[in-house]
Motif scaffolding. Structure first.
Motif, PDB file in Angstrom:
ATOM      1  N   PRO A 130     -35.518  63.035  17.848  1.00  0.00           N
ATOM      2  CA  PRO A 130     -35.097  62.004  18.847  1.00  0.00           C
ATOM      3  C   PRO A 130     -34.765  60.577  17.987  1.00  0.00           C
ATOM      4  N   GLU A 131     -35.868  60.138  17.523  1.00  0.00           N
ATOM      5  CA  GLU A 131     -35.960  58.811  16.906  1.00  0.00           C
ATOM      6  C   GLU A 131     -34.447  58.754  16.007  1.00  0.00           C
ATOM      7  N   LYS A 132     -34.211  59.424  15.131  1.00  0.00           N
ATOM      8  CA  LYS A 132     -33.244  59.626  14.328  1.00  0.00           C
ATOM      9  C   LYS A 132     -31.723  59.509  15.439  1.00  0.00           C
ATOM     10  N   GLN A 133     -31.734  60.395  16.252  1.00  0.00           N
ATOM     11  CA  GLN A 133     -30.590  60.516  17.257  1.00  0.00           C
ATOM     12  C   GLN A 133     -30.292  59.133  17.781  1.00  0.00           C
ATOM     13  N   LEU A 134     -31.564  58.218  18.367  1.00  0.00           N
ATOM     14  CA  LEU A 134     -31.381  57.094  19.016  1.00  0.00           C
ATOM     15  C   LEU A 134     -30.954  55.980  18.228  1.00  0.00           C
ATOM     16  N   ALA A 135     -31.471  55.873  16.627  1.00  0.00           N
ATOM     17  CA  ALA A 135     -30.836  55.102  15.656  1.00  0.00           C
ATOM     18  C   ALA A 135     -29.270  55.509  15.634  1.00  0.00           C
ATOM     19  N   ARG A 136     -28.814  56.533  15.268  1.00  0.00           N
ATOM     20  CA  ARG A 136     -27.416  56.778  15.441  1.00  0.00           C
ATOM     21  C   ARG A 136     -26.542  56.110  16.622  1.00  0.00           C
ATOM     22  N   GLU A 137     -27.023  56.556  17.871  1.00  0.00           N
ATOM     23  CA  GLU A 137     -26.507  55.918  19.011  1.00  0.00           C
ATOM     24  C   GLU A 137     -26.267  54.615  18.973  1.00  0.00           C
ATOM     25  N   VAL A 138     -27.557  54.095  18.667  1.00  0.00           N
ATOM     26  CA  VAL A 138     -27.571  52.388  18.654  1.00  0.00           C
ATOM     27  C   VAL A 138     -26.829  51.814  17.655  1.00  0.00           C
ATOM     28  N   GLY A 139     -26.754  52.208  16.417  1.00  0.00           N
ATOM     29  CA  GLY A 139     -25.684  51.959  15.489  1.00  0.00           C
ATOM     30  C   GLY A 139     -24.275  52.129  16.075  1.00  0.00           C
ATOM     31  N   GLY A 140     -23.845  53.214  16.608  1.00  0.00           N
ATOM     32  CA  GLY A 140     -22.582  53.454  16.799  1.00  0.00           C
ATOM     33  C   GLY A 140     -22.319  52.302  18.038  1.00  0.00           C
TER      34      GLY A 140
END
Length: 134
Positions: free
Chosen positions: A8-18
């Motif tokens: 979930p942390e990695k997915q959140l980082a990807r979404e914020v980065g996007g």
């Protein structure tokens, strides 16, 4: 071959980065431009936008200020809203004369109206055509 599950942390980082990438592009900035304003390397900015690293809260605050938004806007996990798209369009047209902007907005309105009248199959054909020429 089994695909690795994303935390979930990695997915959140990807979404914020996007979201950061979308807002950066809306300002017509490159990763290098934003990185320079923040005081980091372009590669680090790339890794933030792709979600390979998560920015600290202090870094998020810095990015939000430069992108003229709130930290909460960078954490809004959803597709870009109309205001983001309008901002991107406005930034692309800012160097044009008022007359040129009016012509483009009129053209955009007519294309949108025509696209709305097409059946789904024809709409896909037109979308592909426009995507190919643009």
């Amino acid at each position: 071959m089994q695909q690795e599950e994303i935390s979930p942390e990695k997915q959140l980082a990807r979404e914020v980065g996007g979201i950061i990438a979308i807002r950066r592009k809306a300002k017509a900035w490159t990763q290098a431009n934003l990185a320079e304003h923040i005081g980091i390397e372009k590669e680090t900015m790339s890794r933030i936008e792709t979600g390979h690293i998560a920015p600290t809260l202090a870094r998020l605050a810095q990015i939000a200020k430069l992108l003229d938004c709130e930290i909460s806007d960078l954490l809004k996990i959803s597709t870009p809203d109309v205001s983001d798209q309008a901002l991107a369009l406005m930034n692309r047209m800012e160097d044009l004369s008022e007359g040129q902007q009016t012509i483009l907005l009129d053209l955009f309105g007519k294309v949108a109206l025509a696209m709305g009248k097409l059946n789904p199959k024809d709409r896909k054909v037109v979308e592909k055509f426009l995507g190919d020429i643009l």
